[in-house]
Design a protein around this motif. Structure first.
Motif: not given
Length: 186
Positions: A1-17
């Protein structure tokens, strides 16, 4: 079962960190506190270079404008209370400072009001009498360094390039990972 409400760690996240980490490393190497450079990098990161320029400009110009107004008002305050003891004079000064800040930001950089307001309030209410000028100037420089690092990271690793690199490095393309909305997650 896939939950679309779970946020993904995107590249903006990685670049910010990554940008914040670079700031912290640089500052530790020169034995300075990295707090405001890291904040500048975090505020300065956007989903693409153009949004990074806007976000970083908001933070940097707001800090500059708020710092200049805050230093001027604090200097005026010290004329009446050279020891810097807390007084009610700071109440109308924060009112005046906020009016001036919004007015000046409307002329020079509209997005600078919130970060400028932070700088203004810190200078008026939390900065020691003997270091308010050096404090303000250091925060402006630290913010500029953080914003510049965010811009550099976003220039070197634009979203599409980074996703392509991850696909090559980690294999099969995940259709959810390249969704443009994941780039907006910070």
């Amino acid at each position: 079962m896939k939950n679309d409400n779970i946020p993904k760690i995107g590249m903006r996240n990685i670049k910010t960190a990554f940008a914040a980490t670079l700031c912290a490393l640089l500052y530790y190497l020169v034995h300075r506190t990295p707090t405001f450079a890291c904040i500048g990098a975090i505020f300065g990161m956007g989903s693409d270079l153009q949004s990074s320029k806007q976000n970083g400009g908001n933070r940097l110009f707001g800090t500059i404008i708020g710092g200049i107004i805050g230093m001027a008002l604090f200097r005026f305050y010290l004329i009446f209370y050279p020891d810097g003891r807390d007084t009610l004079l700071l109440v109308p000064l924060v009112f005046l400072g906020t009016v001036l800040l919004i007015y000046v930001c409307q002329i020079f950089w509209k997005g600078g009001v919130q970060p400028g307001g932070v700088m203004l309030c810190i200078l008026l209410f939390s900065t020691p009498v003997d270091s308010y000028v050096s404090y303000a100037l250091n925060r402006i420089v630290d913010t500029a360094i953080g914003v510049i690092i965010a811009l550099l990271v976003n220039s070197v690793f634009p979203g599409g390039f980074t996703f392509q690199w991850m696909e090559k490095k980690f294999g099969k393309k995940n259709s959810d990972s390249t969704d443009s909305s994941s780039e907006e997650i910070c």
